[in-house]
Write a protein that holds these residues in place. Structure first.
Motif, PDB file in Angstrom:
ATOM      1  N   THR A  52     -12.237  23.896   3.187  1.00  0.00           N
ATOM      2  CA  THR A  52     -12.891  23.675   4.475  1.00  0.00           C
ATOM      3  C   THR A  52     -12.441  22.343   5.050  1.00  0.00           C
ATOM      4  OG1 THR A  52     -14.851  24.932   3.792  1.00  0.00           O
ATOM      5  CG2 THR A  52     -15.104  23.422   5.661  1.00  0.00           C
ATOM      6  N   THR A  53     -11.820  22.382   6.208  1.00  0.00           N
ATOM      7  CA  THR A  53     -11.276  21.168   6.837  1.00  0.00           C
ATOM      8  C   THR A  53     -11.977  20.898   8.159  1.00  0.00           C
ATOM      9  OG1 THR A  53      -9.538  22.402   7.973  1.00  0.00           O
ATOM     10  CG2 THR A  53      -9.012  21.526   5.790  1.00  0.00           C
ATOM     11  N   GLY A  54     -11.793  19.677   8.666  1.00  0.00           N
ATOM     12  CA  GLY A  54     -12.396  19.330   9.946  1.00  0.00           C
ATOM     13  C   GLY A  54     -12.021  17.936  10.386  1.00  0.00           C
ATOM     14  N   THR A  55     -12.600  17.526  11.509  1.00  0.00           N
ATOM     15  CA  THR A  55     -12.373  16.194  12.077  1.00  0.00           C
ATOM     16  C   THR A  55     -13.717  15.585  12.428  1.00  0.00           C
ATOM     17  OG1 THR A  55     -10.283  16.943  13.047  1.00  0.00           O
ATOM     18  CG2 THR A  55     -11.212  14.886  13.891  1.00  0.00           C
ATOM     19  N   ILE A  56     -13.902  14.322  12.074  1.00  0.00           N
ATOM     20  CA  ILE A  56     -15.121  13.589  12.420  1.00  0.00           C
ATOM     21  C   ILE A  56     -14.743  12.453  13.364  1.00  0.00           C
ATOM     22  CG2 ILE A  56     -16.928  12.055  11.555  1.00  0.00           C
ATOM     23  CD1 ILE A  56     -17.128  13.734   9.098  1.00  0.00           C
ATOM     24  N   SER A  57     -15.511  12.314  14.465  1.00  0.00           N
ATOM     25  CA  SER A  57     -15.275  11.244  15.435  1.00  0.00           C
ATOM     26  C   SER A  57     -16.442  10.277  15.433  1.00  0.00           C
ATOM     27  CB  SER A  57     -15.091  11.821  16.840  1.00  0.00           C
ATOM     28  OG  SER A  57     -13.951  12.647  16.907  1.00  0.00           O
ATOM     29  N   PHE A  58     -16.123   8.985  15.498  1.00  0.00           N
ATOM     30  CA  PHE A  58     -17.120   7.939  15.639  1.00  0.00           C
ATOM     31  C   PHE A  58     -16.822   7.176  16.930  1.00  0.00           C
ATOM     32  CE2 PHE A  58     -16.666   8.659  11.070  1.00  0.00           C
ATOM     33  CZ  PHE A  58     -17.987   8.817  10.673  1.00  0.00           C
TER      34      PHE A  58
ATOM     35  N   ASP B 171     -17.262   7.011  21.406  1.00  0.00           N
ATOM     36  CA  ASP B 171     -17.474   7.804  22.612  1.00  0.00           C
ATOM     37  C   ASP B 171     -16.133   8.057  23.294  1.00  0.00           C
ATOM     38  OD1 ASP B 171     -16.825   5.404  23.960  1.00  0.00           O
ATOM     39  OD2 ASP B 171     -18.926   4.806  24.075  1.00  0.00           O
ATOM     40  N   ASN B 172     -16.195   8.529  24.551  1.00  0.00           N
ATOM     41  CA  ASN B 172     -14.956   8.839  25.263  1.00  0.00           C
ATOM     42  C   ASN B 172     -14.113   7.605  25.544  1.00  0.00           C
ATOM     43  OD1 ASN B 172     -15.647  11.496  25.277  1.00  0.00           O
ATOM     44  ND2 ASN B 172     -16.259  11.587  27.430  1.00  0.00           N
ATOM     45  N   ILE B 173     -14.752   6.422  25.579  1.00  0.00           N
ATOM     46  CA  ILE B 173     -14.015   5.196  25.865  1.00  0.00           C
ATOM     47  C   ILE B 173     -13.219   4.741  24.654  1.00  0.00           C
ATOM     48  CG2 ILE B 173     -14.287   2.756  26.478  1.00  0.00           C
ATOM     49  CD1 ILE B 173     -16.733   3.544  28.100  1.00  0.00           C
ATOM     50  N   SER B 174     -13.845   4.799  23.483  1.00  0.00           N
ATOM     51  CA  SER B 174     -13.177   4.362  22.257  1.00  0.00           C
ATOM     52  C   SER B 174     -13.748   5.134  21.088  1.00  0.00           C
ATOM     53  CB  SER B 174     -13.383   2.857  22.039  1.00  0.00           C
ATOM     54  OG  SER B 174     -12.796   2.432  20.831  1.00  0.00           O
ATOM     55  N   SER B 175     -12.891   5.802  20.339  1.00  0.00           N
ATOM     56  CA  SER B 175     -13.375   6.572  19.198  1.00  0.00           C
ATOM     57  C   SER B 175     -12.375   6.521  18.057  1.00  0.00           C
ATOM     58  CB  SER B 175     -13.639   8.028  19.591  1.00  0.00           C
ATOM     59  OG  SER B 175     -12.434   8.677  19.959  1.00  0.00           O
ATOM     60  N   THR B 176     -12.902   6.592  16.856  1.00  0.00           N
ATOM     61  CA  THR B 176     -12.096   6.669  15.645  1.00  0.00           C
ATOM     62  C   THR B 176     -12.230   8.074  15.087  1.00  0.00           C
ATOM     63  OG1 THR B 176     -12.422   4.324  15.140  1.00  0.00           O
ATOM     64  CG2 THR B 176     -11.785   5.761  13.316  1.00  0.00           C
ATOM     65  N   LYS B 177     -11.129   8.666  14.664  1.00  0.00           N
ATOM     66  CA  LYS B 177     -11.154  10.027  14.145  1.00  0.00           C
ATOM     67  C   LYS B 177     -10.673  10.062  12.695  1.00  0.00           C
ATOM     68  CE  LYS B 177     -10.621  12.708  18.422  1.00  0.00           C
ATOM     69  NZ  LYS B 177     -10.864  11.622  19.367  1.00  0.00           N
ATOM     70  N   GLU B 178     -11.402  10.829  11.887  1.00  0.00           N
ATOM     71  CA  GLU B 178     -11.033  11.049  10.497  1.00  0.00           C
ATOM     72  C   GLU B 178     -10.727  12.533  10.297  1.00  0.00           C
ATOM     73  OE1 GLU B 178     -14.029   7.594   8.663  1.00  0.00           O
ATOM     74  OE2 GLU B 178     -14.419   9.729   8.283  1.00  0.00           O
TER      75      GLU B 178
ATOM     76  N   VAL C 145      -7.395   7.572  12.459  1.00  0.00           N
ATOM     77  CA  VAL C 145      -6.677   6.991  13.596  1.00  0.00           C
ATOM     78  C   VAL C 145      -7.688   6.408  14.574  1.00  0.00           C
ATOM     79  CG1 VAL C 145      -4.701   8.556  13.389  1.00  0.00           C
ATOM     80  CG2 VAL C 145      -6.642   9.181  14.850  1.00  0.00           C
ATOM     81  N   ASP C 146      -7.263   5.383  15.332  1.00  0.00           N
ATOM     82  CA  ASP C 146      -8.140   4.776  16.330  1.00  0.00           C
ATOM     83  C   ASP C 146      -8.009   5.519  17.656  1.00  0.00           C
ATOM     84  OD1 ASP C 146      -5.779   3.909  17.560  1.00  0.00           O
ATOM     85  OD2 ASP C 146      -5.992   1.834  16.891  1.00  0.00           O
ATOM     86  N   GLY C 147      -8.686   4.996  18.691  1.00  0.00           N
ATOM     87  CA  GLY C 147      -8.705   5.658  19.989  1.00  0.00           C
ATOM     88  C   GLY C 147      -7.350   5.758  20.661  1.00  0.00           C
ATOM     89  N   ASP C 148      -6.390   4.902  20.238  1.00  0.00           N
ATOM     90  CA  ASP C 148      -5.035   4.939  20.794  1.00  0.00           C
ATOM     91  C   ASP C 148      -4.080   5.773  19.950  1.00  0.00           C
ATOM     92  OD1 ASP C 148      -5.692   3.228  22.945  1.00  0.00           O
ATOM     93  OD2 ASP C 148      -5.512   1.479  21.627  1.00  0.00           O
ATOM     94  N   GLY C 149      -4.616   6.400  18.897  1.00  0.00           N
ATOM     95  CA  GLY C 149      -3.793   7.228  18.031  1.00  0.00           C
ATOM     96  C   GLY C 149      -3.086   6.469  16.930  1.00  0.00           C
ATOM     97  N   ASN C 150      -3.398   5.178  16.756  1.00  0.00           N
ATOM     98  CA  ASN C 150      -2.770   4.396  15.695  1.00  0.00           C
ATOM     99  C   ASN C 150      -3.430   4.682  14.353  1.00  0.00           C
ATOM    100  OD1 ASN C 150      -1.072   2.905  17.551  1.00  0.00           O
ATOM    101  ND2 ASN C 150      -2.929   1.794  18.159  1.00  0.00           N
TER     102      ASN C 150
END
Length: 357
Positions: free
Chosen positions: A108-114, A116-123, A155-160
């Protein structure tokens, strides 16, 4: 004689059965567990960290962000799984699941975001299960077979791409993860026995202990709630609403007053927000932004809890946003709130308690 002997045996058997039926079952009595947290600051940003010292059979030292604003633990797979299993496109294994170092990793895979639309980190990662030891040599607790999110990329909100374990989170919110409703607060795995209610109390944080060194502060987190906690400790209790997506919501209805203006909204009290409280006002213009120092903000919840604070240049930072910009309608209070107030989450009865201190 044989008849009498047989009659005697029957009486003994009957009495024995009768005694077993009336025996009182044993009720396990459990004591609450109190742990310390690490208080860290960097500039205006503050964090509280809960150590994780073992995952499955793997001894580790990771400092997870103690987060009342999310539900479920997230851990980077680096150092937990063999490097050969971790690629930029996912955790590699065959079958529906695999057990490595006492950790069950599922498909089971997925993505978690921390954020908002202005700045978010994705795992990005997988659902996993393991016994987890929280705390360290100064006090710890083993939680059995905790479902958690094991991520292979962040990755951060800029995709880094961010460094490994740069955003491990220990989410203690009352709901469930948006990846899967199986992932909940790890503290829900605490054995409450027959006398406690599932949940936790967070004492007021020690303002003077925040530093770049990350100071250990004892007795901040109490796991397992007593009847006294729920009835006579001065907490104002707020019943939570249930939603199909995310389960029980930690958002509390309230009025928010600032700059002579009063609005209604939903408030999230979030230890995972390090510096700036964000007031969401649907009538706000793009130009409002940060409130100036010495501004007064007052909140009053639907159950009568009231809190007033004054903004400063280095603390209680507050900005006003329009939810059309952020994509989030909640007013989110930062970690500064917890320096002046106690906080309780009652998992068993789906409530949040707030208390001025």
């Amino acid at each position: 004689m044989p008849k009498l002997f047989g009659y005697f045996i029957i009486i003994l058997a009957f009495n024995s059965c009768k005694k077993d039926k009336t025996a009182t079952p044993q009720v396990q009595t459990v004591k609450p567990v109190t742990l310390g947290l690490y208080e860290y600051s960097s500039g205006v940003n503050k964090r509280i960290f809960l150590p994780v010292s073992q995952v499955g059979t793997k001894t580790v030292t990771y400092y997870t962000v103690f987060d009342t604003g999310s539900s479920g633990m997230t851990l980077d797979a680096d150092g937990i799984l063999p490097a050969s299993m971790i690629t930029s496109s996912g955790i590699q294994f065959t079958g529906d699941s695999v057990v490595v170092n006492g950790i069950t990793v599922t498909k089971t895979t997925g993505t978690i975001s921390f954020g908002d639309n202005i700045s978010s980190t994705k795992e990005y990662g997988n659902l996993a299960y393991a016994d987890i030891t929280i705390g360290d040599q100064l006090g710890n607790l083993v939680l059995k077979r905790v479902p958690f999110f094991l991520y292979y990329k962040i990755v951060d909100g800029d995709g880094n791409k961010l460094s490994a374990h740069s955003s491990d989170v220990f989410g203690v919110g009352p709901g469930t993860s948006y990846v899967t409703n199986i992932i909940q607060s790890p503290l829900q795995r605490f054995n409450t026995g027959g006398n406690l209610t599932g949940g936790f109390k967070l004492a007021t944080l020690n303002k003077s202990m925040f530093s770049s060194a990350g100071n250990y502060v004892s007795n901040l987190l109490t796991i397992g709630l007593t009847g006294s906690d729920l009835s006579s400790q001065g907490f104002i209790m707020h019943n939570l609403n249930y939603y199909n997506a995310g389960g029980y919501s930690p958002n509390i209805p309230a009025t928010i007053s600032y700059n002579g203006k009063t609005i209604s909204g939903q408030i999230l009290f979030d230890t995972g927000t390090p510096s700036t409280t964000v007031i969401e006002d649907k009538t706000a213009t793009n130009a409002i932004g940060n409130l100036p120092a010495n501004s007064t903000v007052t909140i009053t919840t639907n159950k009568g809890f009231t809190y007033t604070y004054t903004t400063a240049s280095t603390a209680n930072l507050t900005e006003v946003q329009n939810p059309n910009n952020t994509g989030d309608t909640r007013t989110i209070f930062s970690l500064d709130f917890f320096i002046s107030n106690e906080y309780l989450t009652d998992y068993g009865n789906h409530r949040i308690g707030l208390k001025n201190n």
